[in-house]
Design a protein around this motif. Structure first.
Motif, PDB file in Angstrom:
ATOM      1  N   MET A   1       0.846  -1.200   0.000  1.00  0.00           N
ATOM      2  CA  MET A   1       0.000   0.000   0.000  1.00  0.00           C
ATOM      3  C   MET A   1       0.885   1.256   0.000  1.00  0.00           C
ATOM      4  N   LYS A   2       0.534   2.221  -0.809  1.00  0.00           N
ATOM      5  CA  LYS A   2       1.317   3.461  -0.856  1.00  0.00           C
ATOM      6  C   LYS A   2       1.014   4.323   0.386  1.00  0.00           C
ATOM      7  N   LYS A   3       1.945   5.243   0.667  1.00  0.00           N
ATOM      8  CA  LYS A   3       1.811   6.042   1.895  1.00  0.00           C
ATOM      9  C   LYS A   3       0.500   6.834   1.923  1.00  0.00           C
ATOM     10  N   ASP A   4       0.119   7.419   0.785  1.00  0.00           N
ATOM     11  CA  ASP A   4      -1.107   8.221   0.767  1.00  0.00           C
ATOM     12  C   ASP A   4      -2.327   7.376   1.132  1.00  0.00           C
ATOM     13  N   THR A   5      -2.324   6.132   0.727  1.00  0.00           N
ATOM     14  CA  THR A   5      -3.453   5.249   1.041  1.00  0.00           C
ATOM     15  C   THR A   5      -3.428   4.866   2.513  1.00  0.00           C
ATOM     16  N   ARG A   6      -2.212   4.621   3.014  1.00  0.00           N
ATOM     17  CA  ARG A   6      -2.095   4.281   4.437  1.00  0.00           C
ATOM     18  C   ARG A   6      -2.569   5.436   5.322  1.00  0.00           C
ATOM     19  N   LEU A   7      -2.283   6.671   4.891  1.00  0.00           N
ATOM     20  CA  LEU A   7      -2.736   7.831   5.672  1.00  0.00           C
ATOM     21  C   LEU A   7      -4.247   7.803   5.867  1.00  0.00           C
ATOM     22  N   ILE A   8      -4.954   7.275   4.907  1.00  0.00           N
ATOM     23  CA  ILE A   8      -6.416   7.279   4.958  1.00  0.00           C
ATOM     24  C   ILE A   8      -6.963   6.054   5.685  1.00  0.00           C
ATOM     25  N   HIS A   9      -6.325   4.899   5.497  1.00  0.00           N
ATOM     26  CA  HIS A   9      -6.950   3.666   5.975  1.00  0.00           C
ATOM     27  C   HIS A   9      -6.403   3.106   7.277  1.00  0.00           C
ATOM     28  N   GLN A  10      -5.236   3.588   7.741  1.00  0.00           N
ATOM     29  CA  GLN A  10      -4.697   3.038   8.985  1.00  0.00           C
ATOM     30  C   GLN A  10      -5.253   3.788  10.192  1.00  0.00           C
ATOM     31  N   GLY A  11      -5.273   3.098  11.330  1.00  0.00           N
ATOM     32  CA  GLY A  11      -5.706   3.734  12.572  1.00  0.00           C
ATOM     33  C   GLY A  11      -7.180   4.089  12.570  1.00  0.00           C
TER      34      GLY A  11
ATOM     35  N   ASP B   1      15.064  13.733  14.711  1.00  0.00           N
ATOM     36  CA  ASP B   1      13.892  14.614  14.737  1.00  0.00           C
ATOM     37  C   ASP B   1      13.540  14.903  13.279  1.00  0.00           C
ATOM     38  N   ASN B   2      12.445  14.305  12.825  1.00  0.00           N
ATOM     39  CA  ASN B   2      12.056  14.350  11.408  1.00  0.00           C
ATOM     40  C   ASN B   2      10.829  15.231  11.186  1.00  0.00           C
ATOM     41  N   THR B   3      10.651  16.218  12.057  1.00  0.00           N
ATOM     42  CA  THR B   3       9.428  17.027  12.014  1.00  0.00           C
ATOM     43  C   THR B   3       9.285  17.794  10.702  1.00  0.00           C
ATOM     44  N   TRP B   4      10.380  18.316  10.165  1.00  0.00           N
ATOM     45  CA  TRP B   4      10.297  19.157   8.963  1.00  0.00           C
ATOM     46  C   TRP B   4       9.749  18.371   7.769  1.00  0.00           C
ATOM     47  N   ALA B   5      10.338  17.219   7.489  1.00  0.00           N
ATOM     48  CA  ALA B   5       9.972  16.493   6.265  1.00  0.00           C
ATOM     49  C   ALA B   5       8.715  15.642   6.427  1.00  0.00           C
ATOM     50  N   THR B   6       8.388  15.295   7.644  1.00  0.00           N
ATOM     51  CA  THR B   6       7.329  14.316   7.945  1.00  0.00           C
ATOM     52  C   THR B   6       7.681  12.985   7.260  1.00  0.00           C
ATOM     53  N   PRO B   7       7.070  11.878   7.693  1.00  0.00           N
ATOM     54  CA  PRO B   7       7.390  10.589   7.041  1.00  0.00           C
ATOM     55  C   PRO B   7       6.986  10.549   5.564  1.00  0.00           C
ATOM     56  N   LEU B   8       6.211  11.522   5.114  1.00  0.00           N
ATOM     57  CA  LEU B   8       5.852  11.508   3.690  1.00  0.00           C
ATOM     58  C   LEU B   8       7.035  11.874   2.818  1.00  0.00           C
ATOM     59  N   TYR B   9       7.882  12.775   3.282  1.00  0.00           N
ATOM     60  CA  TYR B   9       8.980  13.249   2.444  1.00  0.00           C
ATOM     61  C   TYR B   9      10.337  12.713   2.874  1.00  0.00           C
ATOM     62  N   PHE B  10      10.406  12.114   4.061  1.00  0.00           N
ATOM     63  CA  PHE B  10      11.633  11.411   4.437  1.00  0.00           C
ATOM     64  C   PHE B  10      11.299  10.335   5.459  1.00  0.00           C
ATOM     65  N   GLN B  11      11.836   9.130   5.230  1.00  0.00           N
ATOM     66  CA  GLN B  11      11.598   8.038   6.169  1.00  0.00           C
ATOM     67  C   GLN B  11      12.911   7.673   6.852  1.00  0.00           C
TER      68      GLN B  11
ATOM     69  N   GLY C   1      18.145   3.780   7.826  1.00  0.00           N
ATOM     70  CA  GLY C   1      19.050   3.211   8.820  1.00  0.00           C
ATOM     71  C   GLY C   1      18.957   3.795  10.218  1.00  0.00           C
ATOM     72  N   VAL C   2      18.063   4.775  10.419  1.00  0.00           N
ATOM     73  CA  VAL C   2      17.902   5.376  11.748  1.00  0.00           C
ATOM     74  C   VAL C   2      17.005   4.452  12.594  1.00  0.00           C
ATOM     75  N   ASP C   3      17.264   4.384  13.902  1.00  0.00           N
ATOM     76  CA  ASP C   3      16.515   3.474  14.770  1.00  0.00           C
ATOM     77  C   ASP C   3      15.222   4.077  15.318  1.00  0.00           C
ATOM     78  N   VAL C   4      15.226   5.380  15.572  1.00  0.00           N
ATOM     79  CA  VAL C   4      14.068   6.021  16.201  1.00  0.00           C
ATOM     80  C   VAL C   4      13.758   7.329  15.475  1.00  0.00           C
ATOM     81  N   SER C   5      12.520   7.470  15.024  1.00  0.00           N
ATOM     82  CA  SER C   5      12.102   8.695  14.324  1.00  0.00           C
ATOM     83  C   SER C   5      11.136   9.478  15.210  1.00  0.00           C
ATOM     84  N   ILE C   6      11.376  10.770  15.316  1.00  0.00           N
ATOM     85  CA  ILE C   6      10.566  11.608  16.210  1.00  0.00           C
ATOM     86  C   ILE C   6       9.827  12.673  15.400  1.00  0.00           C
ATOM     87  N   GLN C   7       8.552  12.847  15.715  1.00  0.00           N
ATOM     88  CA  GLN C   7       7.730  13.861  15.077  1.00  0.00           C
ATOM     89  C   GLN C   7       7.126  14.780  16.128  1.00  0.00           C
TER      90      GLN C   7
END
Ligand SMILES: *Cc1c(COP(=O)(O)O)cnc(C)c1O
Length: 387
Positions: free
Chosen positions: A1-11, A181-191, A196-202
């Motif tokens: 599933m692509k990210k845009d679809t997951r944004l709508i259907h997950q949770g 700290d990945n707040t600027w890009a959000t997981p949509l523009y950078f994962q 290789g990073v262990d923990v991503s923070i938003q």
């Protein structure tokens, strides 16, 4: 599933939603059980992840938001915290012990630095700040007791990029946990986790919530071990986000992709236009071709946010006040990520150790919202003329 679809259907929740598209707000401290066996049963097995036991241990709304973000981050699991800052402080304190050493990018968000310098030091944890552009050279700073490497890209206020895969690979080779700290890009523009990073923070306060009406944080972990460690720690400290804020953040997440896309397009147009103006010394925005971080941004990121820095030619703060105070659409304020355009002015230099900003006595920061970019440019043009 692509990210845009997951944004709508997950949770989207389970049986609790009773037919509504959105999981209703689950306001709760006490959770009642029908009988004693049911009450005792709630604490069986892995209650942290499977049963709702008590409001401070997480509600359905927090779980749904965590599931949705974990899916877009492609992580093992996410933990929701009370603010973006507490996502940083909880992640760090869960992974570090007395006597440990940590490496933090010198371009880090100011309150993260304050936590390292003013709080972690009390627990015997030492921080060294490294130059954001250090790349694989980070290995020369590793000590026997280095346990964590903290990244943020682009950096707060000065927007330096980092070679994230090189930094993460160096950390992993030495058994050091990496956090970003990945707040600027959000997981949509950078994962981060895929690099290789262990923990991503938003700071979910920003683009995830998207409407400037709440603060919330999300920590996403690459492995089950890390997820448990962080989730246990957050619960032990009693750091909790209210269900209304989780509900709103999840509602914001549903439209994050279209908001970001539009805001990024407008930001790029405005940044390009500003960079051609005589009053402007430099626009700090990695998506611009002549930005020092452009090559790394282009290699690793799928898009850009709508937040950038602006260095003006003038050194006269009164002139800047004339520009800023007369703006009709850009409002003056901290934070960003909402639907509205904002402008903030920061005095330089910042409290930095290896990389001090000497180009201008202050830096402007613009957040581009969802207004028509032509109106925003007209507002800025009139402002530049007031300089
Ligand atoms: C805003 C911000 C935070 C903190 O988020 P809050 O919800 O305001 O506490 C953390 N990191 C970055 C990069 C931010 O911009």
């Amino acid at each position: 599933m692509k990210k845009d679809t997951r944004l709508i259907h997950q949770g989207r929740g389970g049986s609790e939603e009773e037919g509504s598209v959105n999981l209703p707000v689950h306001r709760a401290s006490t959770i009642l059980s029908a009988d004693l066996a049911g009450y005792l049963g709630r604490f069986d097995g892995d209650r942290r992840f499977h049963k709702i036991t008590y409001g401070a241990n997480g509600t359905h709304n927090a779980r749904a938001l965590a599931d949705a973000v974990a899916s877009v981050e492609e992580g093992h699991g996410s933990v929701i915290t009370a603010s973006g800052l507490s996502a940083v402080t909880m992640a760090l304190s869960s992974l570090l012990n007395q006597g440990d050493h940590m490496l933090v990018t010198d371009s880090v968000y100011g309150p993260t630095r304050r936590f390292c310098n003013d709080v972690l030091t009390h627990y015997g944890i030492e921080t060294t700040y490294y130059e954001p552009a250090i790349g694989a050279g980070i290995e020369s700073l590793f000590r026997d007791n280095t346990r964590a490497l903290f990244l943020e890209a682009p950096g707060s206020l000065t927007f330096e990029m980092q070679d994230i895969p090189a930094l993460a690979a160096a950390a992993r080779k030495h058994g050091i946990v990496s956090l970003m700290d990945n707040t600027w890009a959000t997981p949509l523009y950078f994962q981060p986790l895929a690099h290789g990073v262990d923990v991503s923070i938003q700071a979910g306060t920003k683009y995830i919530a998207g409407h400037s009406d709440l603060v919330i944080g999300v920590i996403t972990c690459a492995s089950e071990t890390l997820h448990r460690q962080v989730a246990d720690h957050v619960m032990a400290w009693g750091d909790v986000a209210g269900p209304d804020d989780c509900y709103l953040a999840l509602r914001g997440l549903r439209t994050m992709s279209v908001r970001l896309q539009r805001q990024y397009e407008s930001a790029l147009q405005i940044a390009q236009w500003l960079s051609q103006r005589d009053e402007v010394k430099r626009v700090l925005f990695p998506p611009l071709a002549d930005d020092p971080g452009h090559a790394l941004w282009q290699r690793d990121f799928a898009g850009g946010a709508s937040l950038f820095g602006l260095a003006l030619q003038t050194t006269d703060l009164d002139a800047v006040a004339r520009m800023v105070d007369g703006l009709a659409l850009f409002q003056i304020g901290s934070s960003w990520g909402g639907f509205e355009s904002l402008l903030a002015v920061n005095r330089m230099p910042l409290a930095r150790e290896v990389l001090s900003w000497t180009e201008t006595p202050f830096l402007l920061r613009l957040h581009i919202g969802l207004e028509d970019p032509a109106d925003l440019m007209a507002d800025l043009q009139a402002g530049l003329q007031r300089l």
